[in-house]
Design a protein around this motif. Structure first.
Motif, mmCIF file in Angstrom:
data_model
loop_
_atom_site.group_PDB
_atom_site.id
_atom_site.type_symbol
_atom_site.label_atom_id
_atom_site.label_comp_id
_atom_site.label_asym_id
_atom_site.label_seq_id
_atom_site.Cartn_x
_atom_site.Cartn_y
_atom_site.Cartn_z
ATOM 1 N N ILE A 127 16.550 86.483 16.183
ATOM 2 C CA ILE A 127 16.997 87.539 17.338
ATOM 3 C C ILE A 127 18.328 87.075 17.809
ATOM 4 C CG2 ILE A 127 15.018 88.324 18.020
ATOM 5 C CD1 ILE A 127 14.749 86.640 20.385
ATOM 6 N N GLU A 128 18.987 86.128 17.304
ATOM 7 C CA GLU A 128 20.253 85.565 17.847
ATOM 8 C C GLU A 128 21.318 86.639 17.458
ATOM 9 O OE1 GLU A 128 21.690 82.878 19.088
ATOM 10 O OE2 GLU A 128 20.084 81.520 19.279
ATOM 11 N N PRO A 129 22.113 86.867 18.429
ATOM 12 C CA PRO A 129 23.100 88.136 18.195
ATOM 13 C C PRO A 129 24.367 87.589 17.109
ATOM 14 C CG PRO A 129 23.271 87.275 20.407
ATOM 15 C CD PRO A 129 22.255 86.396 19.810
ATOM 16 N N THR A 130 24.248 86.106 17.000
ATOM 17 C CA THR A 130 25.230 85.634 16.008
ATOM 18 C C THR A 130 24.739 85.447 14.598
ATOM 19 O OG1 THR A 130 24.360 83.259 16.371
ATOM 20 C CG2 THR A 130 26.280 83.942 17.728
ATOM 21 N N TRP A 131 23.707 86.051 14.299
ATOM 22 C CA TRP A 131 23.183 85.986 12.940
ATOM 23 C C TRP A 131 24.050 86.723 11.948
ATOM 24 C CZ3 TRP A 131 21.846 90.263 9.818
ATOM 25 C CH2 TRP A 131 21.112 90.030 8.638
ATOM 26 N N ARG A 132 24.222 86.063 11.002
ATOM 27 C CA ARG A 132 24.847 86.801 9.943
ATOM 28 C C ARG A 132 24.213 86.734 8.436
ATOM 29 N NH1 ARG A 132 26.999 88.119 13.701
ATOM 30 N NH2 ARG A 132 29.084 88.088 14.475
ATOM 31 N N LEU A 133 24.338 87.706 7.742
ATOM 32 C CA LEU A 133 23.772 87.433 6.324
ATOM 33 C C LEU A 133 24.884 86.998 5.335
ATOM 34 C CD1 LEU A 133 21.703 87.836 4.142
ATOM 35 C CD2 LEU A 133 22.546 90.074 3.709
ATOM 36 N N LEU A 134 25.023 85.768 4.835
ATOM 37 C CA LEU A 134 25.782 85.503 3.842
ATOM 38 C C LEU A 134 25.834 85.694 2.612
ATOM 39 C CD1 LEU A 134 25.978 81.741 5.716
ATOM 40 C CD2 LEU A 134 27.300 83.939 6.229
ATOM 41 N N VAL A 135 26.675 85.841 1.853
ATOM 42 C CA VAL A 135 26.549 86.335 0.591
ATOM 43 C C VAL A 135 27.497 85.213 -0.098
ATOM 44 C CG1 VAL A 135 26.917 88.007 -1.347
ATOM 45 C CG2 VAL A 135 26.383 88.704 0.787
ATOM 46 N N GLU A 136 27.280 84.426 -0.807
ATOM 47 C CA GLU A 136 27.904 83.000 -1.165
ATOM 48 C C GLU A 136 27.629 82.896 -2.574
ATOM 49 O OE1 GLU A 136 28.036 80.694 2.995
ATOM 50 O OE2 GLU A 136 26.712 80.277 1.446
ATOM 51 N N GLY A 137 28.429 81.713 -3.275
ATOM 52 C CA GLY A 137 28.062 81.321 -4.425
ATOM 53 C C GLY A 137 29.012 81.865 -5.607
ATOM 54 N N ALA A 138 28.643 82.493 -6.664
ATOM 55 C CA ALA A 138 29.455 82.644 -7.773
ATOM 56 C C ALA A 138 30.073 84.299 -7.403
ATOM 57 C CB ALA A 138 28.908 82.919 -9.004
ATOM 58 N N VAL A 139 30.783 84.267 -6.356
ATOM 59 C CA VAL A 139 31.509 85.514 -5.894
ATOM 60 C C VAL A 139 32.918 85.376 -5.605
ATOM 61 C CG1 VAL A 139 29.270 86.407 -4.834
ATOM 62 C CG2 VAL A 139 30.840 84.901 -3.444
ATOM 63 N N THR A 140 33.724 86.373 -5.739
ATOM 64 C CA THR A 140 35.091 86.205 -5.347
ATOM 65 C C THR A 140 35.387 86.478 -4.061
ATOM 66 O OG1 THR A 140 35.399 88.470 -6.076
ATOM 67 C CG2 THR A 140 35.922 86.979 -7.853
ATOM 68 N N ARG A 141 34.528 87.200 -3.178
ATOM 69 C CA ARG A 141 34.762 87.411 -1.736
ATOM 70 C C ARG A 141 33.657 87.160 -1.009
ATOM 71 N NH1 ARG A 141 37.148 91.598 -4.543
ATOM 72 N NH2 ARG A 141 35.478 92.724 -4.469
ATOM 73 N N PRO A 142 33.388 86.195 -0.672
ATOM 74 C CA PRO A 142 32.117 85.414 0.133
ATOM 75 C C PRO A 142 32.063 86.391 1.410
ATOM 76 C CG PRO A 142 33.327 83.483 -0.447
ATOM 77 C CD PRO A 142 34.322 84.621 -0.835
ATOM 78 N N LEU A 143 30.982 86.890 1.779
ATOM 79 C CA LEU A 143 30.628 87.812 2.788
ATOM 80 C C LEU A 143 29.904 87.175 3.887
ATOM 81 C CD1 LEU A 143 29.500 90.930 0.888
ATOM 82 C CD2 LEU A 143 31.960 90.320 1.645
#
Lengths: 397, 148
Positions: A263-279
């Protein structure tokens, strides 16, 4: 003069004849149901049920720990639900079959002579893994769905390897009994026993009672996955309509230790690894992307399942935005810090299936924290334990 | 059922070798995965399962059946046996649930039902059905399921 070993053995049994006391005595077991024909029919039924349990068990194991050659498809969306529902329901239905079979052949445990020759000794030795394994697989499986672990081993690993041992013993048993079974089913024997009357059940009556038992234990439990029967399944370990937002939970947020982080408001879903634009996407950012609505079941390895309507962002859209390769596999990680199921792998078919979502809502509401708030994975044809909750990171491979 | 039960033939020996190959594969799997399988504990449960059946459950059933033979009249005994088979099977299958030793604390959706009451309900239904069949067997001997 040296005697043949077989003669020596026979002479031994003759000499030990006076040890035949208790159940070893001829005529201890009086029921006319202890016949090859009864054993043959129950044996065939058990062969089918063990075959179903072993195959569906291997499938479930393969999905969760896939060997390199095994690519579990994401379609049909309901396949795992059916396969695992069948695994558990068949296991439960096997209880009366196994009890009846063991009862039928119990007198053979005290057969005289105990050992006729080497083949007989080896065949009887193979009965220990067969009987021990069969009873163990059913008992441990029943305990597992009742969430009762009175042992020290990890259930899935023990159940899996015990299944191999049991199936091995079953192969030996089939090799030994196929001729007897074929003969018994052709009805050349035991006809006399059918016409006798000793005040007990006839074979037909006995098998009818066993069949009724299969029906009763099935009806009493199968409603945990066949929703229309839930009102009848008074012994179902789950009720598909009971739980937060109207369906069950396997692991709660509290037991996963994520109540604070989720429930942290700072929560983010990270999309990383073999990608050109990490999210790194916030809940609002995910919510403002184009949403897709799908109807998919949570299909638990424990044999229950429940469908729900999920809303969220298709995983393949996120992969596109991040610039992942179109055949990338993904590993989905949870906020959960420990535990075997904190992470699940999506092969390329699952990662790019249009219905595989990062779900934000279920049945029209934001996810309950026990269902994985703020975001969870939901995809077709996956075990419940691989529908990772409390997502934190999608690692692209 | 005594004497001359030794298996023979090429198919048996083939299955024996193949089957023990699979058994050994399983045992090696247990040992290789010892961290999770706890081989001694698993072996105790595995062998204990066979012993629990052969030394405890089965003898109890046979002793019970012998006692039953003395108190239940011949004519209704097949029906009573049938009812007990169903009742016994359900009880065995439901035992881990009914004992109520397992569970997931804090998860109201796990094991949500009253299992002792559920078992009583199923056994009650079986008892009523058995009673009706016994009554039919008693009043109309020709129609019993024991006529084949």
């Amino acid at each position: 003069m040296v005697r043949e070993p077989r003669q020596t053995l026979e002479a031994l049994w003759v000499r030990l004849e006076r040890l035949r006391i208790g159940p070893l005595k001829e005529g201890t077991f009086t029921s006319r149901l202890h016949t090859e024909a009864t054993a043959a029919i129950l044996g065939l039924a058990l062969g089918v049920s063990f075959g179903i349990c072993f195959t569906t068990g291997l499938i479930s194991h393969g999905i969760q720990q896939p060997p390199s050659w095994f690519l579990w498809p994401s379609r049909p969306f309901n396949l795992y639900r059916i396969s695992q529902g069948l695994h558990v329901a068949t296991g439960i239905a096997t209880v009366p079959l196994l009890l009846a079979k063991l009862w039928t052949v119990f007198p053979r445990l005290f057969a005289w002579p105990p050992i006729e020759n080497t083949a007989h000794a080896l065949e009887r030795l193979s009965l220990l893994p067969l009987v021990g394994g069969s009873v163990f697989l059913l008992a441990s499986g029943l305990n597992n769905i009742a969430l009762w672990y009175p042992w020290r081993f990890f259930f899935p690993a023990a159940h899996y390897w015990a299944a191999w041992i049991t199936i091995g013993a079953l192969i030996v048993h089939i090799g030994a009994k196929a001729p007897v079974t074929a003969r018994a089913l052709r009805g050349r024997r035991n006809q006399a026993s059918l016409s006798e009357h000793a005040g007990g059940l006839s074979r037909r009556g006995f098998l009818t009672a066993v069949g009724a038992s299969v029906g009763v234990v099935t009806l009493a439990t199968v409603g945990q996955t066949v929703r229309p029967l839930r009102w009848l399944s008074v012994l179902g370990p789950r009720d598909p309509a009971v739980g937060p937002q109207g369906f069950p939970v396997n692991k709660t947020a509290r037991s996963a230790g994520v109540t604070k982080f989720a429930i942290e408001p700072t929560w983010r879903l990270l999309v990383e690894g073999a990608v050109t634009r990490p999210l790194a996407l916030s809940l609002d950012e995910l919510g403002s992307m184009e949403q897709r609505r799908v109807n998919l079941p949570i299909a638990c390895v424990e044999g229950w399942s429940a469908s729900a309507e999920w809303t969220g962002v298709p995983l393949r859209r996120l992969l596109e935005v991040a610039g992942a390769s179109p055949d990338a596999a993904v590993s989905a990680e949870s906020l959960q810090e420990r535990g075997l199921y904190r992470k699940s792998d999506l092969n390329r078919l699952h990662a790019h299936d249009p219905d595989t979502l990062v779900a934000l809502r279920v049945n029209g509401e934001p996810l309950h924290i026990d269902h994985g708030f703020p975001a969870r994975l939901i995809g077709p044809n996956r075990p419940g334990v691989m529908q990772t909750k409390w997502l934190s990171r999608l690692q692209v491979q | 059922m005594s004497g001359h039960h030794a298996p023979k033939g090429k198919a048996f020996w083939l299955c024996l070798v193949a089957g023990w190959g699979v058994i050994v594969f399983g045992i090696l799997g247990v040992l290789a995965d010892a961290d999770r399988t706890d081989p001694t504990n698993l072996a105790a449960w595995f062998v204990g399962s066979a012993l629990a059946h052969d030394l405890l459950l089965a003898p109890l059933v046979f002793v019970f059946a012998r006692w039953l033979k003395r108190i239940v009249p011949d004519r209704v005994r097949p029906v009573i046996h049938g009812g007990l088979i169903v009742a016994g099977s359900v009880t065995m299958a439901a035992l881990p649930l009914v004992l109520g030793r397992g569970g997931a604390p804090g998860n109201a959706s796990a094991l949500p039902r009253n299992y002792p009451a559920g078992l009583v309900f199923v056994l009650g239904t079986v008892a009523v059905a058995t009673g009706l069949l016994a009554w039919r067997a008693e009043t109309n001997p020709g129609s019993s399921s024991d006529s084949d």
